[in-house]
Design a protein around this motif. Sequence first.
Motif, short mmCIF file in Angstrom:
data_model
loop_
_atom_site.label_atom_id
_atom_site.label_comp_id
_atom_site.label_asym_id
_atom_site.label_seq_id
_atom_site.Cartn_x
_atom_site.Cartn_y
_atom_site.Cartn_z
N GLY A 13 0.79 -1.22 0.00
CA GLY A 13 0.00 0.00 0.00
C GLY A 13 0.82 1.27 0.00
O GLY A 13 2.03 1.25 -0.26
N SER A 14 0.15 2.35 0.29
CA SER A 14 0.80 3.66 0.34
C SER A 14 0.50 4.34 1.67
O SER A 14 -0.58 4.18 2.24
CB SER A 14 0.29 4.56 -0.81
N VAL A 15 1.48 5.09 2.17
CA VAL A 15 1.36 5.74 3.47
C VAL A 15 0.54 7.02 3.36
O VAL A 15 0.72 7.80 2.43
CB VAL A 15 2.75 6.05 4.05
N HIS A 16 -0.34 7.22 4.32
CA HIS A 16 -1.16 8.43 4.36
C HIS A 16 -1.18 8.98 5.78
O HIS A 16 -1.01 8.23 6.76
CB HIS A 16 -2.60 8.14 3.94
N ILE A 17 -1.42 10.27 5.90
CA ILE A 17 -1.61 10.92 7.19
C ILE A 17 -2.92 11.70 7.11
O ILE A 17 -3.15 12.46 6.16
CB ILE A 17 -0.45 11.85 7.55
N TRP A 18 -3.78 11.49 8.10
CA TRP A 18 -5.07 12.17 8.14
C TRP A 18 -5.16 13.07 9.36
O TRP A 18 -4.71 12.69 10.46
CB TRP A 18 -6.20 11.14 8.20
N ARG A 19 -5.75 14.23 9.19
CA ARG A 19 -5.92 15.14 10.31
C ARG A 19 -7.17 14.80 11.12
O ARG A 19 -8.07 14.12 10.63
CB ARG A 19 -6.01 16.58 9.80
N ARG A 20 -7.21 15.28 12.34
CA ARG A 20 -8.36 15.06 13.22
C ARG A 20 -9.66 15.44 12.52
O ARG A 20 -9.75 16.51 11.88
CB ARG A 20 -8.20 15.89 14.50
N VAL A 34 -8.37 -1.04 2.17
CA VAL A 34 -8.25 -1.45 3.57
C VAL A 34 -7.16 -0.60 4.19
O VAL A 34 -6.15 -0.30 3.53
CB VAL A 34 -7.87 -2.94 3.68
N LEU A 35 -7.34 -0.19 5.43
CA LEU A 35 -6.35 0.63 6.09
C LEU A 35 -5.66 -0.15 7.22
O LEU A 35 -6.33 -0.82 8.01
CB LEU A 35 -6.99 1.89 6.68
N LEU A 36 -4.36 -0.06 7.25
CA LEU A 36 -3.57 -0.57 8.37
C LEU A 36 -3.12 0.64 9.18
O LEU A 36 -2.34 1.47 8.69
CB LEU A 36 -2.35 -1.35 7.86
N LEU A 37 -3.63 0.76 10.40
CA LEU A 37 -3.30 1.92 11.23
C LEU A 37 -1.92 1.75 11.85
O LEU A 37 -1.57 0.67 12.32
CB LEU A 37 -4.35 2.09 12.33
N GLU A 38 -1.15 2.85 11.83
CA GLU A 38 0.19 2.83 12.42
C GLU A 38 0.36 3.84 13.54
O GLU A 38 1.24 3.69 14.38
CB GLU A 38 1.24 3.07 11.33
N ARG A 39 -0.47 4.86 13.56
CA ARG A 39 -0.40 5.86 14.64
C ARG A 39 -1.76 6.52 14.79
O ARG A 39 -2.43 6.81 13.80
CB ARG A 39 0.65 6.93 14.34
N GLY A 88 -1.35 5.84 8.53
CA GLY A 88 -1.64 4.46 8.18
C GLY A 88 -1.29 4.15 6.75
O GLY A 88 -0.85 5.02 5.99
N VAL A 89 -1.45 2.90 6.40
CA VAL A 89 -1.17 2.41 5.04
C VAL A 89 -2.49 2.02 4.39
O VAL A 89 -3.26 1.24 4.96
CB VAL A 89 -0.22 1.20 5.09
N ALA A 90 -2.75 2.56 3.21
CA ALA A 90 -3.95 2.24 2.45
C ALA A 90 -3.61 1.20 1.39
O ALA A 90 -2.73 1.43 0.55
CB ALA A 90 -4.52 3.50 1.79
N VAL A 91 -4.29 0.07 1.45
CA VAL A 91 -4.08 -1.01 0.49
C VAL A 91 -5.31 -1.12 -0.40
O VAL A 91 -6.42 -1.36 0.11
CB VAL A 91 -3.84 -2.35 1.21
N PRO A 92 -5.18 -0.93 -1.71
CA PRO A 92 -6.33 -1.04 -2.61
C PRO A 92 -7.01 -2.40 -2.46
O PRO A 92 -6.35 -3.41 -2.22
CB PRO A 92 -5.71 -0.88 -4.00
N VAL A 93 -8.35 -2.41 -2.60
CA VAL A 93 -9.09 -3.64 -2.35
C VAL A 93 -8.64 -4.79 -3.25
O VAL A 93 -8.55 -5.94 -2.80
CB VAL A 93 -10.61 -3.38 -2.51
N ALA A 94 -8.34 -4.51 -4.51
CA ALA A 94 -7.90 -5.57 -5.41
C ALA A 94 -6.59 -6.19 -4.95
O ALA A 94 -6.40 -7.42 -5.00
CB ALA A 94 -7.76 -5.03 -6.83
N ARG A 95 -5.69 -5.35 -4.48
CA ARG A 95 -4.40 -5.84 -3.99
C ARG A 95 -4.58 -6.63 -2.70
O ARG A 95 -3.94 -7.67 -2.50
CB ARG A 95 -3.46 -4.65 -3.75
N PHE A 96 -5.47 -6.16 -1.84
CA PHE A 96 -5.74 -6.86 -0.58
C PHE A 96 -6.32 -8.24 -0.85
O PHE A 96 -5.91 -9.24 -0.23
CB PHE A 96 -6.71 -6.03 0.26
N GLU A 97 -7.27 -8.32 -1.78
CA GLU A 97 -7.87 -9.60 -2.12
C GLU A 97 -6.83 -10.56 -2.71
O GLU A 97 -6.84 -11.76 -2.41
CB GLU A 97 -9.02 -9.40 -3.12
#
Length: 220
Positions: A13-20, A34-39, A88-97
């Motif tokens: 996936g690719s790393v993203h940062i989201w604000r409150r 799918v998101l994998l949370l890291e912080r 977190g890391v966002a993994v496209p659904v096709a890649r996750f499957e």
Amino acid sequence: MSPTWIKVLRAAGSVHIWRRGTVLMREGEPADRVLLLERGLVKITSESATGYTSLLALRGPGELVGELSCVDGGPRSATATAMGSVAGVAVPVARFEALLGQQDGLALAVLRMVAWRLRDADGQRGDFGARSASVRTALALARLAGRYGTPVPGAPAGSPARRLAVTQQELAGAAGSSRESVVRVLRQLGEAGLVVTSRGMVLVADPVALVGWSSGASGT
């Protein structure tokens, strides 16, 4: 999620940062990742037809968000919102499957996570049962603080005290109570020295003591 599978998902996936306050996924939308949370923490909520918002769960580092709808192909069953700065890391659904099909161990790890969450939800419903709003609020607060609370700065080493970034309305949703009931219970808990409240934050002196308090409040 084990370090091995976290590494696999990071590579996919690719790393993203989201604000409150950022909505990461919205209830009813089709699944795209799918998101994998890291912080940070993410709250999972669902809105009823009458407009009542329930806090279903919190998710933190090392946990997946949005995996269920990617597995069954259905729309998002809940909304995920950043409670602070979240990475977190966002993994496209096709890649996750594809990964689930290629990596039996990852598929088993995801299955175990889903099973654990179902057991936890069933246990929470059993704990709440027909109990009073006071007990439901105390139990919900103890559960959330014990699992997702952070140590209190300046507290003695080994202190059970935890800070939980949750609003009174969110706590009401988690406890299946009204905000007015939660305000009343928090006042009682404060008088008992078990919590200290501030805007968007609850300091819990001891999650285990909250459970004990709920036993004594079972008749209220």
